[in-house]
Write a protein that holds these residues in place. Sequence first.
Motif, PDB file in Angstrom:
ATOM      1  N   VAL A   2      44.833  42.310  52.142  1.00 43.38           N
ATOM      2  CA  VAL A   2      45.097  42.139  50.712  1.00 43.38           C
ATOM      3  C   VAL A   2      44.477  43.293  49.937  1.00 43.38           C
ATOM      4  CG1 VAL A   2      44.682  40.675  48.717  1.00 43.38           C
ATOM      5  CG2 VAL A   2      45.214  39.629  50.932  1.00 43.38           C
ATOM      6  N   GLN A   3      45.196  43.772  48.952  1.00 47.52           N
ATOM      7  CA  GLN A   3      44.687  44.835  48.081  1.00 47.52           C
ATOM      8  C   GLN A   3      44.905  44.477  46.630  1.00 47.52           C
ATOM      9  OE1 GLN A   3      46.741  48.475  49.383  1.00 47.52           O
ATOM     10  NE2 GLN A   3      44.733  49.358  49.767  1.00 47.52           N
ATOM     11  N   LEU A   4      43.962  44.891  45.786  1.00 48.71           N
ATOM     12  CA  LEU A   4      44.123  44.810  44.340  1.00 48.71           C
ATOM     13  C   LEU A   4      44.088  46.230  43.788  1.00 48.71           C
ATOM     14  CD1 LEU A   4      41.728  41.895  43.298  1.00 48.71           C
ATOM     15  CD2 LEU A   4      44.168  41.784  43.819  1.00 48.71           C
ATOM     16  N   VAL A   5      45.066  46.571  42.976  1.00 46.18           N
ATOM     17  CA  VAL A   5      45.143  47.914  42.411  1.00 46.18           C
ATOM     18  C   VAL A   5      45.245  47.810  40.896  1.00 46.18           C
ATOM     19  CG1 VAL A   5      46.422  50.074  42.326  1.00 46.18           C
ATOM     20  CG2 VAL A   5      46.237  48.807  44.488  1.00 46.18           C
ATOM     21  N   GLU A   6      44.254  48.399  40.195  1.00 47.86           N
ATOM     22  CA  GLU A   6      44.244  48.392  38.730  1.00 47.86           C
ATOM     23  C   GLU A   6      44.922  49.650  38.209  1.00 47.86           C
ATOM     24  OE1 GLU A   6      39.884  46.705  39.476  1.00 47.86           O
ATOM     25  OE2 GLU A   6      40.990  48.442  40.222  1.00 47.86           O
ATOM     26  N   SER A   7      45.424  49.546  36.985  1.00 52.35           N
ATOM     27  CA  SER A   7      45.989  50.692  36.291  1.00 52.35           C
ATOM     28  C   SER A   7      45.898  50.445  34.789  1.00 52.35           C
ATOM     29  CB  SER A   7      47.447  50.926  36.695  1.00 52.35           C
ATOM     30  OG  SER A   7      48.236  49.807  36.373  1.00 52.35           O
ATOM     31  N   PHE A  29      49.167  34.076  50.308  1.00 51.94           N
ATOM     32  CA  PHE A  29      49.804  32.764  50.232  1.00 51.94           C
ATOM     33  C   PHE A  29      49.787  32.267  48.780  1.00 51.94           C
ATOM     34  CE2 PHE A  29      51.402  28.805  51.615  1.00 51.94           C
ATOM     35  CZ  PHE A  29      50.710  27.817  50.952  1.00 51.94           C
ATOM     36  N   SER A  30      48.620  32.348  48.155  1.00 52.16           N
ATOM     37  CA  SER A  30      48.505  31.955  46.741  1.00 52.16           C
ATOM     38  C   SER A  30      47.268  32.608  46.141  1.00 52.16           C
ATOM     39  CB  SER A  30      48.425  30.439  46.594  1.00 52.16           C
ATOM     40  OG  SER A  30      47.230  29.940  47.157  1.00 52.16           O
ATOM     41  N   SER A 101      44.944  33.909  51.779  1.00 50.25           N
ATOM     42  CA  SER A 101      45.816  34.805  52.528  1.00 50.25           C
ATOM     43  C   SER A 101      46.836  33.990  53.326  1.00 50.25           C
ATOM     44  CB  SER A 101      44.997  35.667  53.482  1.00 50.25           C
ATOM     45  OG  SER A 101      44.473  34.856  54.520  1.00 50.25           O
ATOM     46  N   ALA A 102      47.783  34.712  53.893  1.00 54.11           N
ATOM     47  CA  ALA A 102      48.801  34.050  54.713  1.00 54.11           C
ATOM     48  C   ALA A 102      48.178  33.368  55.921  1.00 54.11           C
ATOM     49  CB  ALA A 102      49.851  35.067  55.154  1.00 54.11           C
ATOM     50  N   ALA A 105      42.915  32.059  55.022  1.00 56.66           N
ATOM     51  CA  ALA A 105      41.531  32.380  54.697  1.00 56.66           C
ATOM     52  C   ALA A 105      41.429  32.517  53.191  1.00 56.66           C
ATOM     53  CB  ALA A 105      41.125  33.676  55.377  1.00 56.66           C
ATOM     54  N   VAL A 106      40.289  32.129  52.623  1.00 56.16           N
ATOM     55  CA  VAL A 106      40.079  32.204  51.178  1.00 56.16           C
ATOM     56  C   VAL A 106      38.941  33.167  50.906  1.00 56.16           C
ATOM     57  CG1 VAL A 106      39.528  30.947  49.088  1.00 56.16           C
ATOM     58  CG2 VAL A 106      40.833  29.827  50.915  1.00 56.16           C
ATOM     59  N   SER A 107      39.181  34.114  50.007  1.00 63.55           N
ATOM     60  CA  SER A 107      38.142  35.090  49.722  1.00 63.55           C
ATOM     61  C   SER A 107      38.370  35.713  48.362  1.00 63.55           C
ATOM     62  CB  SER A 107      38.147  36.181  50.803  1.00 63.55           C
ATOM     63  OG  SER A 107      37.107  37.114  50.595  1.00 63.55           O
TER      64      SER A 107
END
Length: 120
Positions: A2-7, A29-30, A101-102, A105-107
């Motif tokens: 999983v990635q988070l990308v700010e702009s 997943f959610s 995640s799919a 796992a929760v993080s």
Amino acid sequence: QVQLVESGGGLVQAGGSLKLSCAASGSIFSINAMNWYRQARGKQRELVASITEGGITSYADSVKGRFTISRDNAKNTVYLQMNTLKPEDTATYYCSALIHSAAMAVSWYWGQGTQVTVSS
């Protein structure tokens, strides 16, 4: 993964506006809560705004009435509309999200940060 990308960060004059975006991608997943934090030079990171999966929002007192957090669940994206910016809003802004995640796992995941500079 999983990635988070700010702009959306940048340089703006006091009184101006900016809109930050943060898009999550990968095996998602959610997404539950999504947050915006900021960290000014020499200061601790502080929570600026939060939004639940259902759209309930909360704000730091310093930004109430000026900032608006929103999200587009279909795009896995959270936004921060910042109006009437002040020099003290200058900071690196980070998004974070609680992601299932799919693999179930929760993080908490974090973006890399985007710089907002408000000139007086």
